[in-house]
Design a protein around this motif. Structure first.
Motif, PDB file in Angstrom:
ATOM      1  N   GLN A 101       0.849  -1.188   0.000  1.00  0.00           N
ATOM      2  CA  GLN A 101       0.000   0.000   0.000  1.00  0.00           C
ATOM      3  C   GLN A 101       0.891   1.247   0.000  1.00  0.00           C
ATOM      4  O   GLN A 101       1.471   1.615   1.018  1.00  0.00           O
ATOM      5  CB  GLN A 101      -0.909   0.006   1.240  1.00  0.00           C
ATOM      6  N   THR A 134      -0.200   2.826  -5.025  1.00  0.00           N
ATOM      7  CA  THR A 134      -1.597   2.413  -4.840  1.00  0.00           C
ATOM      8  C   THR A 134      -2.518   3.573  -5.171  1.00  0.00           C
ATOM      9  O   THR A 134      -3.584   3.398  -5.755  1.00  0.00           O
ATOM     10  CB  THR A 134      -1.836   1.967  -3.389  1.00  0.00           C
ATOM     11  N   ASN A 171      -4.846   4.041  -8.371  1.00  0.00           N
ATOM     12  CA  ASN A 171      -5.928   4.979  -8.084  1.00  0.00           C
ATOM     13  C   ASN A 171      -5.367   6.390  -8.149  1.00  0.00           C
ATOM     14  O   ASN A 171      -4.180   6.612  -7.859  1.00  0.00           O
ATOM     15  CB  ASN A 171      -6.518   4.746  -6.690  1.00  0.00           C
ATOM     16  N   ASP A 190     -10.528   5.150 -10.129  1.00  0.00           N
ATOM     17  CA  ASP A 190      -9.928   3.838  -9.870  1.00  0.00           C
ATOM     18  C   ASP A 190      -9.684   3.042 -11.148  1.00  0.00           C
ATOM     19  O   ASP A 190      -9.419   1.835 -11.103  1.00  0.00           O
ATOM     20  CB  ASP A 190     -10.808   3.028  -8.927  1.00  0.00           C
ATOM     21  N   CYS A 221      -5.727   4.766   6.866  1.00  0.00           N
ATOM     22  CA  CYS A 221      -6.935   3.969   6.635  1.00  0.00           C
ATOM     23  C   CYS A 221      -6.611   2.692   5.864  1.00  0.00           C
ATOM     24  O   CYS A 221      -7.116   1.607   6.188  1.00  0.00           O
ATOM     25  CB  CYS A 221      -7.975   4.799   5.884  1.00  0.00           C
ATOM     26  N   LEU A 222      -5.772   2.792   4.853  1.00  0.00           N
ATOM     27  CA  LEU A 222      -5.382   1.605   4.087  1.00  0.00           C
ATOM     28  C   LEU A 222      -4.618   0.627   4.967  1.00  0.00           C
ATOM     29  O   LEU A 222      -4.772  -0.594   4.839  1.00  0.00           O
ATOM     30  CB  LEU A 222      -4.547   2.005   2.875  1.00  0.00           C
ATOM     31  N   GLN A 226      -9.045  -0.644   5.413  1.00  0.00           N
ATOM     32  CA  GLN A 226     -10.230  -0.013   4.834  1.00  0.00           C
ATOM     33  C   GLN A 226     -10.073   0.115   3.321  1.00  0.00           C
ATOM     34  O   GLN A 226      -8.959   0.079   2.784  1.00  0.00           O
ATOM     35  CB  GLN A 226     -10.463   1.349   5.490  1.00  0.00           C
ATOM     36  N   THR A 227     -11.185   0.247   2.628  1.00  0.00           N
ATOM     37  CA  THR A 227     -11.157   0.345   1.172  1.00  0.00           C
ATOM     38  C   THR A 227     -10.675   1.727   0.758  1.00  0.00           C
ATOM     39  O   THR A 227     -10.645   2.671   1.559  1.00  0.00           O
ATOM     40  CB  THR A 227     -12.547   0.109   0.580  1.00  0.00           C
ATOM     41  N   MET A 228     -10.335   1.869  -0.514  1.00  0.00           N
ATOM     42  CA  MET A 228      -9.887   3.160  -1.022  1.00  0.00           C
ATOM     43  C   MET A 228     -10.988   4.213  -0.898  1.00  0.00           C
ATOM     44  O   MET A 228     -10.727   5.361  -0.511  1.00  0.00           O
ATOM     45  CB  MET A 228      -9.458   3.025  -2.489  1.00  0.00           C
ATOM     46  N   GLU A 229     -12.229   3.828  -1.181  1.00  0.00           N
ATOM     47  CA  GLU A 229     -13.310   4.803  -1.086  1.00  0.00           C
ATOM     48  C   GLU A 229     -13.555   5.209   0.365  1.00  0.00           C
ATOM     49  O   GLU A 229     -13.803   6.391   0.653  1.00  0.00           O
ATOM     50  CB  GLU A 229     -14.592   4.232  -1.708  1.00  0.00           C
ATOM     51  N   GLU A 230     -13.481   4.260   1.289  1.00  0.00           N
ATOM     52  CA  GLU A 230     -13.602   4.597   2.710  1.00  0.00           C
ATOM     53  C   GLU A 230     -12.472   5.522   3.148  1.00  0.00           C
ATOM     54  O   GLU A 230     -12.695   6.513   3.860  1.00  0.00           O
ATOM     55  CB  GLU A 230     -13.587   3.323   3.563  1.00  0.00           C
TER      56      GLU A 230
END
Length: 271
Positions: A101, A134, A171, A190, A221-222, A226-230
């Motif tokens: 990541q 990423t 992304n 994405d 967050c990554l 957590q997801t990229m959108e989150e």
């Protein structure tokens, strides 16, 4: 419980508003263990950058090896890398240790206008760093520099995001803070579609370190899975709170408030 870790590879800001200092504050507020590899030391305050002193390649390599050989990391965030040699070294270490990541904040110019990336390093960033990214998180001027496009509209920003994706980033987030509209749009691409997040402009000069903070929040967050959108949504809210709850430090471009997001979260829980 295993604690998620994040590594920032960036410059030190003696004023504490950006760079390594902002990244570590953000990691801490988002409950991620922060580690650092310093690429350069800057003499800096809210009035500008008064000196830049790059670390030797050996010093940077030793820092990265110290993390890679013992502690490891769930996410890497890059900030001020300064020159092409540092960029190539960082990429080699990302590959050597299998760090997956990688959040790239393409730090180029400080708020006061000082150059933080040598011109020859832009090519190295596009050739070597973007293919391991990423996500890359440029503002509009940085996206223009990286793509050669003149960005005046959201449609042109989408074209720039697609161009950066073609250079290898998995992304792309192009931030809207440099737009002239009072309603700001941050854009995530994405490779398949776009996600747009909106906010009202907060009229203040105290936005020093917002780019560093945003990318560090993404990395935190990554690191936690957590997801990229989150991560995108949390990072935008984190920075919005940090700007909204102004600290009023210094007489120039002041720093943001890194603990404002958690204060808001705590108030929400209590209510």
């Amino acid at each position: 419980m295993k604690r998620a870790k994040a590594l920032t590879i960036a410059g030190s800001d003696s004023g504490g508003g950006a760079g390594i200092q902002a990244d570590l504050k953000t990691f801490q507020e988002l409950k991620v263990f922060g580690m650092s590899a310093i690429t350069a030391v800057t003499a800096q305050n809210t009035l500008g950058v008064h000196g830049v002193y790059p670390m030797s390649l050996e010093a940077i390599e030793q820092q990265l090896d110290a993390i890679g050989l013992d502690m490891g990391t769930e996410a890497v965030k890059t900030g001020m890398l300064f020159n092409s040699e540092i960029i190539e070294l960082v990429v080699s270490k990302v590959k050597q240790y299998g760090w997956q990541q990688v959040v790239v904040d393409p730090v180029m110019i400080a708020k006061g206008g000082s150059a933080l990336l040598q011109q020859e390093a832009v090519f190295a960033m596009k050739k070597y760093l973007l293919p391991v990214a990423t996500v890359i998180t440029p503002n509009i001027p940085e996206a223009e520099e990286l793509t050669g496009l003149n960005i005046k509209s959201l449609a042109e920003r989408k074209l720039a995001a697609e161009a950066l994706f073609e250079l290898g980033a998995k992304n792309v987030i192009i931030k809207g803070g440099h737009d002239t509209d009072d309603n700001l749009t941050d854009l995530l691409f994405d490779g398949k579609g776009f996600v747009e997040l909106y906010s009202k402009r907060i009229f203040t000069e105290n936005t020093h370190g917002t780019g560093c903070t945003f990318a560090a929040a993404i990395a935190a967050c990554l690191a936690k899975g957590q997801t990229m959108e989150e991560a995108f949504q949390i990072a935008k809210e984190f920075v919005y709170c940090a700007i909204q709850k102004d600290l009023h430090i210094g007489s120039g471009h002041g720093p943001t408030n890194h603990w404002a997001y958690q204060e808001q979260q705590n108030r929400t829980v209590r209510s």
